[in-house]
Design an enzyme around this catalytic site. Structure first.
Site, short mmCIF file in Angstrom:
data_model
loop_
_atom_site.label_atom_id
_atom_site.label_comp_id
_atom_site.label_asym_id
_atom_site.label_seq_id
_atom_site.Cartn_x
_atom_site.Cartn_y
_atom_site.Cartn_z
CB ILE A 1 -0.90 0.08 1.25
CG1 ILE A 1 -1.96 -1.00 1.25
CG2 ILE A 1 -1.58 1.45 1.33
CD1 ILE A 1 -2.94 -0.91 2.44
CE1 TYR A 2 5.97 1.95 -0.12
CE2 TYR A 2 5.12 0.00 -1.21
CZ TYR A 2 6.04 0.61 -0.39
OH TYR A 2 7.05 -0.13 0.17
N GLY B 1 -4.62 5.92 2.24
CA GLY B 1 -4.17 4.62 2.72
C GLY B 1 -5.28 3.87 3.44
CE LYS B 2 -10.50 5.01 8.58
NZ LYS B 2 -10.96 6.02 9.53
CG ASN C 1 6.36 2.63 8.12
OD1 ASN C 1 5.88 3.63 8.67
ND2 ASN C 1 6.09 2.30 6.87
CG ASN D 1 3.92 7.67 11.52
OD1 ASN D 1 3.82 7.79 12.74
ND2 ASN D 1 4.45 8.61 10.75
CE1 TYR E 1 -1.67 -1.48 6.83
CE2 TYR E 1 0.63 -1.33 7.47
CZ TYR E 1 -0.35 -1.25 6.51
OH TYR E 1 -0.02 -0.94 5.21
#
Length: 174
Positions: A99-100, A111-112, A138, A140, A145
């Site tokens: 997911i980018y 992203g959500k 990472n 954040n 998640y």
């Protein structure tokens, strides 16, 4: 922080060049400042080639989706099923491999929306769980998640050039 509504579009095999461009750009934007340039380049030599992207697009057990705003690609998602999964190849699981979101579109809840699309896809396909790997530094993403119901269940090492790094494997039971 208000959400920007995106359109999701399945990436076609003929869109490999656009996928390669957003893949490389988002990866370097995020991880470039956190890693040595020579390690980034060593990784890119194999990870971001037209042949690799095309083979991933041609895999019937992988699906890519572009996140679009006004027909502009702002990010993407890669889902893996069955033998395309990088670790377990569990037929009742779905992996979110990538997911980018483009740096200029961060903080817009894109992203959500991509993650919720993935969760809905897993539910539609009657998967038992959804899983992913996230770099241990990472923080954040790990928090994101966890906030969305994922829990760490394992880890795996990978190489970024000559730097051994660690991904946390996280899953959410459906």
């Amino acid at each position: 922080m208000s959400a920007t509504t995106i359109t999701l579009q399945k990436v076609k095999p003929t869109e490999a060049d656009a996928l390669l461009a957003i893949s490389k750009r988002t990866f370097f934007d995020f991880f470039g400042p956190l890693n040595k340039p020579e390690n980034m380049e060593a990784y890119a030599v194999t990870a971001f080639t037209p042949q690799k992207i095309q083979s991933e697009l041609d895999n019937p057990d992988s699906e890519f989706y572009f996140a679009l705003i006004n027909d502009q690609i702002t990010g993407y998602l890669k889902l893996n099923f069955k033998n395309a999964q990088t670790e377990f190849q569990d037929p009742k699981a779905m992996e979110v491999e990538r997911i980018y979101v483009s740096v200029d579109h961060h903080k817009k809840n894109i992203g959500k929306q991509l993650l919720h699309f993935a969760l809905n896809m897993a539910l539609q396909k009657q998967m038992d769980y959804i899983w992913l790997g996230v770099w241990e530094h990472n923080h954040n993403a790990i928090g994101f998640y966890q906030h969305n119901g994922f829990e760490v269940f394992s880890n795996h090492e990978f190489w970024m050039g000559d730097d051994r790094q660690n991904d946390l494997l996280m899953k959410k039971i459906l």
